[in-house]
Design an enzyme around this catalytic site. Structure first.
Site, PDB file in Angstrom:
ATOM      1  CD  GLU A  20       4.705   0.981   5.404  1.00 11.20           C
ATOM      2  OE1 GLU A  20       4.650   1.665   4.347  1.00 11.20           O
ATOM      3  OE2 GLU A  20       3.838   0.187   5.746  1.00 11.20           O
ATOM      4  CB  CYS A  34       2.633   0.930   1.195  1.00  9.87           C
ATOM      5  SG  CYS A  34       2.942  -0.373   2.400  1.00  9.87           S
TER       6      CYS A  34
END
Length: 458
Positions: free
Chosen positions: A231, A265
């Site tokens: 990720e 993010c």
């Protein structure tokens, strides 16, 4: 980078830690293998009991744990409390649902000439988790809870600026009743990661972090033929169409850009607005961002605390400076405040062009870039004009437009009329250079399982 707690609000070094020696790492790897041999045979009911106990401890210790995270990386104490509570929720989710999510999947035995045929999910073994500092408890927990409930054991290499949170994770699971060695923290720098990952006792790895870090881990894991889940970064679009509730969209936009002091993010970063409503949205967005209070993250009234590290703020300063030098307009913020701590104000940049670094690079701080587009086609084209593909937002009341966004935005997640976030119930992850694999939900717990085919004849 030294392994240390350095308070971002003051710049003061609170506590330093010795790096784990080679002998300590070896002992941890040996213990992980030894523990897995018996832990994989424990029942779902046993694991669920320990996991619920971990959730209870998180709830009981929310204030001290939140203060620890705020001291280590600067998130507001209010958001830190929410992070602790979210971790408890994830523990309970997997305690309740793991057995069902990993139940045997029957196949048509007669079609394959068997008396019985099915697929079974079984744990892989010791998994290395390489985690970042921005959500120091949550990002580690969204690996740990499903991995432990599946019967795997975990080895955590956390970011060097959140060592207390890293050690808390190991202590939490031990106090909850998990066998010693089921979850261990390794206080090591990035230089030792490759050696640990190449060790044959480590069967897989998961990383949340930057693109270069993900590429390095994927390269080593590929060389060793080991499963990985990555990720990585994101530059999420936040698209606003004429039918949107502009007042609500602007309020959410300010939160979406400044969540976790802008260091997320999945924070919205590029705000793409239809020209028919661009003036009104811009005014509302600027007002919402300018109204946010920057200050001591330990005070409940604070909206935005400091950035996590001095270098993190310098990266933001350089990106904004590059944009302004090339013609971007600063609608609010944009100036480094005086005084101690690594603070940066909520900032909006307009007039973005492709020559500016902010157009293509991930901006990890409370800085928004604002674009105007003529129609939905241009909005989608701009949204996809990035190497990233993690999350996305679109605001519209038009059903056809919603369908277009869901179909055509290149991202692992699309949120319509709501802020991108993560839930234990939904898969989390991206495409393109934002990574591969999924965390959370049924997909997350199955990532580190051997899907074993079973065929039984007469």
């Amino acid at each position: 980078m030294a392994i240390a707690t350095i308070n971002p609000a003051t710049g003061e070094t609170v506590k330093t830690f010795d790096e784990s020696s080679d002998e300590e790492v070896e002992a941890a790897l040996a213990l992980a293998v030894e523990t897995f041999a018996s832990y994989r045979l424990t029942s779902f009911a046993e694991r669920a009991g320990w996991m619920r106990r971990a959730a209870d401890l998180l709830d009981a210790e929310v204030e001290t744990t939140a203060a620890m995270m705020t001291t280590e990386m600067g998130k507001t104490v209010a958001s830190a409390r929410q992070e602790v509570q979210k971790c408890a929720k994830a523990c309970r989710f997997y305690a309740e649902h793991a057995e069902r999510l990993l139940t045997d999947e029957p196949a048509d035995a007669s079609a394959v000439g068997a008396r019985k045929a099915y697929a079974r999910y079984q744990p892989l073994g010791p998994v290395l988790a390489i985690m970042p500092w921005n959500f120091p408890l949550w990002q580690a927990m969204r690996f740990a809870a499903p991995a432990l409930m599946a019967g795997n054991v975990g080895l955590l290499k956390h970011a060097s600026n959140v060592p207390q949170t890293a050690l808390y994770m190991q202590d939490l699971f031990e106090r909850a009743g998990f066998p010693r060695g089921a979850f261990q923290t390794l206080l090591v720098g990035s230089a030792k990661v490759e050696g640990i990952l190449r060790d044959r006792r480590v069967v897989a790895a998961t990383l949340t972090g930057s693109g270069p870090a993900g590429s390095a881990v994927a390269s080593v894991a590929g060389d060793e033929i080991k499963k990985t889940v990555l990720e990585l970064g994101g530059s999420d679009p936040f698209i606003v169409m004429p039918s949107a509730d502009l007042a609500r969209a602007a309020r959410v936009a300010a939160v979406a850009r400044t969540l976790n002091n802008g260091q997320s993010c999945i924070a919205a970063k590029r705000f793409i607005v239809h020209e028919a409503v661009a003036d009104e949205f811009e005014q509302r967005f600027v007002e919402a961002m300018a109204a946010l209070r920057v200050g001591d993250p330990m005070e409940d009234g604070t909206d935005i605390g400091p950035l996590a590290t001095e270098s993190q703020r310098q990266d933001v300063v350089e990106l904004v400076g590059d944009a302004v030098a090339k013609g971007a307009r600063v609608l609010c913020g944009g100036e480094v405040p005086g005084g101690a701590g690594w603070y940066y104000p909520p900032t909006i940049l307009a007039g973005i062009t492709p020559e500016m670094r902010v157009h293509t690079e991930e901006l990890f701080g409370p800085v928004a870039t604002l674009y105007r587009v003529a129609d939905i086609d241009e909005a989608i084209e701009l949204a996809n004009a990035t190497e990233f593909g993690l999350g996305s937002n679109a605001w519209t009341q038009d059903e056809e437009e919603r369908a277009r966004f869901v179909r055509d935005i290149e991202a692992g997640m699309v949120f319509i009329n709501g802020n991108t976030t993560s839930y234990p119930d939904l898969p989390f992850g991206g495409v393109k250079t934002s990574g591969y694999g999924r965390e959370l939900s049924a997909h997350g717990i199955r990532e580190f399982c051997n899907l074993k085919t079973v065929w039984v004849g007469e």
